[in-house]
Design an enzyme around this catalytic site. Structure first.
Site, short mmCIF file in Angstrom:
data_model
loop_
_atom_site.label_atom_id
_atom_site.label_comp_id
_atom_site.label_asym_id
_atom_site.label_seq_id
_atom_site.Cartn_x
_atom_site.Cartn_y
_atom_site.Cartn_z
N MET A 1 -2.02 -22.18 29.09
CA MET A 1 -1.90 -22.92 30.79
C MET A 1 -3.75 -22.53 30.77
SD MET A 1 0.34 -21.80 33.91
CE MET A 1 2.27 -22.39 34.11
N ILE B 1 -4.22 -17.35 37.39
CA ILE B 1 -4.03 -17.05 36.29
C ILE B 1 -5.71 -17.62 35.41
CG2 ILE B 1 -2.00 -16.15 35.80
CD1 ILE B 1 -1.20 -19.12 34.20
N ASP B 2 -5.91 -19.08 35.69
CA ASP B 2 -6.51 -19.82 35.51
C ASP B 2 -8.37 -19.41 35.60
OD1 ASP B 2 -4.93 -21.29 34.77
OD2 ASP B 2 -5.81 -23.18 35.81
N GLN C 1 3.78 -16.90 31.56
CA GLN C 1 2.65 -16.71 31.95
C GLN C 1 2.38 -16.21 33.75
OE1 GLN C 1 -0.19 -19.43 29.02
NE2 GLN C 1 1.27 -20.05 30.27
N GLU D 1 -6.62 -19.07 14.66
CA GLU D 1 -7.02 -19.91 13.47
C GLU D 1 -8.56 -20.18 14.73
OE1 GLU D 1 -4.11 -18.20 12.45
OE2 GLU D 1 -5.61 -17.28 11.11
N ARG E 1 3.76 -20.87 8.24
CA ARG E 1 4.19 -21.91 9.02
C ARG E 1 2.48 -22.14 10.11
NH1 ARG E 1 10.32 -21.50 11.09
NH2 ARG E 1 10.66 -23.79 9.62
N GLU F 1 -3.88 -25.81 28.22
CA GLU F 1 -3.51 -27.42 28.85
C GLU F 1 -4.41 -28.35 29.16
OE1 GLU F 1 -1.89 -25.84 32.92
OE2 GLU F 1 -0.48 -27.24 33.02
O1 F6P Z 1 -1.73 -21.60 39.15
C1 F6P Z 1 -2.55 -22.16 37.96
C2 F6P Z 1 -2.16 -22.75 37.45
O2 F6P Z 1 -0.79 -22.08 36.63
C3 F6P Z 1 -2.68 -23.46 35.87
O3 F6P Z 1 -2.40 -23.26 34.65
C4 F6P Z 1 -1.16 -24.98 36.12
O4 F6P Z 1 -2.14 -26.17 35.39
C5 F6P Z 1 -0.81 -25.54 37.71
O5 F6P Z 1 -0.91 -24.10 38.28
C6 F6P Z 1 0.79 -25.42 37.49
O6 F6P Z 1 0.96 -25.87 38.85
P1 F6P Z 1 3.03 -25.79 38.81
O7 F6P Z 1 3.35 -24.22 38.84
O8 F6P Z 1 3.04 -26.85 40.19
O9 F6P Z 1 3.73 -26.94 38.29
#
Ligand code: F6P
Length: 327
Positions: free
Chosen positions: A176, A133-134, A259, A194, A169, A229
């Site tokens: 992620m 997804i990244d 996500q 924003e 708020r 993140e």
């Molecule tokens: O697959 C990518 C990802 O979702 C990143 O965005 C995130 O940092 C990481 O994997 C989280 O990994 P895990 O599910 O192993 O904690």
């Protein structure tokens, strides 16, 4: 197509991504179409090491009804054992025992790092399908799951906007993206956030305060700040701002693993279907040690090392659009 490469393995590894199932289906069906045997390997590289019940021949029916499903029917893992010499040797033994002639690995950075080592060490053909997804790989415009994850983030952020504006708020919403701000940037533009805080671009607390105050002066009734993140964490940044000013009623939401789940978008299903077919055809034509991707809608094979080590740049034009429109 060459008759060699009769038996192909397929596995999913690393963080699951919506569209992985559609890619498994495409690999299995393309393999069968070209009269190859396809072996599904369960639980990523862990399954490759464990062998036995983790290997199963896939027939067309095994991949029916999965095109629209999130997660991965082959399940996934981040295998520490595979990173060791012994683990990799065990994986190689399983490959030989199953008489595999080639392998399709579906995953991201860690998956291709392992595939590169295995393929080079044992001179074994492996092709990768980018799924994370990244969207942080070089050699494809889009990785599987990125479009779905971004749409999921957008839907969630829209909902938060409803409650944020009802109460005047400020919300920090963490999305992620371990090292990159791709989900953050696209979801920010799509929701009119924003501002964004991403690893690729520094934003000081001074500047953040200025942006928020500017909005308040322009009669904004809510503020959404999207934090990738990998940029330090929404909680920390919210705390830093609160130490400076109490002008905002601040909340933090971490979207987290929601996500990663859910039914893939039409875009991800088509991408997965194309890449699955291309991966099998690539292997049959002699591609190895590379990831298949689409660049400007054209198929490209990029060496694993370039895909994982190349620097995937954030789109400056999108950043500009974001800052123009978020005033
Ligand atoms: O697959 C990518 C990802 O979702 C990143 O965005 C995130 O940092 C990481 O994997 C989280 O990994 P895990 O599910 O192993 O904690």
């Amino acid at each position: 197509m060459k008759a060699k490469l009769k038996k192909i393995g397929v596995l999913t590894s690393g963080g699951d991504a919506p569209g992985m199932n559609a890619a498994i289906r495409a690999v299995v069906r393309a393999g069968i179409f070209y009269e190859r045997t396809v072996i599904g390997i369960y639980e990523g590289y862990n399954g490759l090491i464990k062998d036995g019940e983790y290997f199963k021949e896939m027939i067309s029916k095994d991949v029916s009804g999965i095109l629209n499903k999130g997660g991965t029917i082959l399940r996934s893992a981040r295998s520490d054992e595979f990173k060791t010499e012994e683990g990799m040797e065990k994986a190689w033994q399983s490959i030989q025992k199953a008489k595999l002639d080639g392998l399709v690995v579906i995953g991201g950075n860690g998956t291709f790092t392992g595939a590169h080592k295995l393929g080079i060490k044992y001179n074994f053909p492996i092709v990768g399908i980018p799924a994370t997804i990244d969207n942080d790989l070089v050699g494809t415009d889009y990785t599987l799951g990125y479009d779905t994850a971004t749409n999921t983030a957008v839907e969630s952020i829209d909902r938060i906007r409803d409650t944020a504006s009802s109460h005047n708020r400020l919300f920090f919403i963490e999305v992620m993206g371990r090292d990159k701000g791709f989900i953050a940037l696209r979801s920010a533009i799509a929701t009119g956030a924003e501002t964004i805080i991403i690893p690729e671009r520094e934003l000081s607390i001074d500047r953040l305060e200025q942006i928020l105050d500017y909005g308040t002066n322009n009669k904004k009734t809510s503020n959404i700040v999207i934090v990738a993140e990998g940029a330090g964490g929404a909680v920390k940044i919210a705390n830093e701002l609160e130490e400076r000013t109490q002008a905002y009623d601040t909340k933090v939401t971490i979207l987290g693993h929601l996500q990663r789940g859910g039914s893939p978008t039409c875009f991800d299903r088509i991408l997965a279907s194309r890449l699955g077919v291309l991966a099998v055809e690539g292997l049959m034509k002699g591609e190895r040690n590379s990831m298949v991707g689409l660049i400007n809608r054209k198929a490209r094979f990029t060496p694993f090392l370039t895909a994982i080590n190349g620097e995937r740049e954030i789109d400056e034009e999108l950043l500009r659009v974001d800052s123009i429109l978020s005033i």
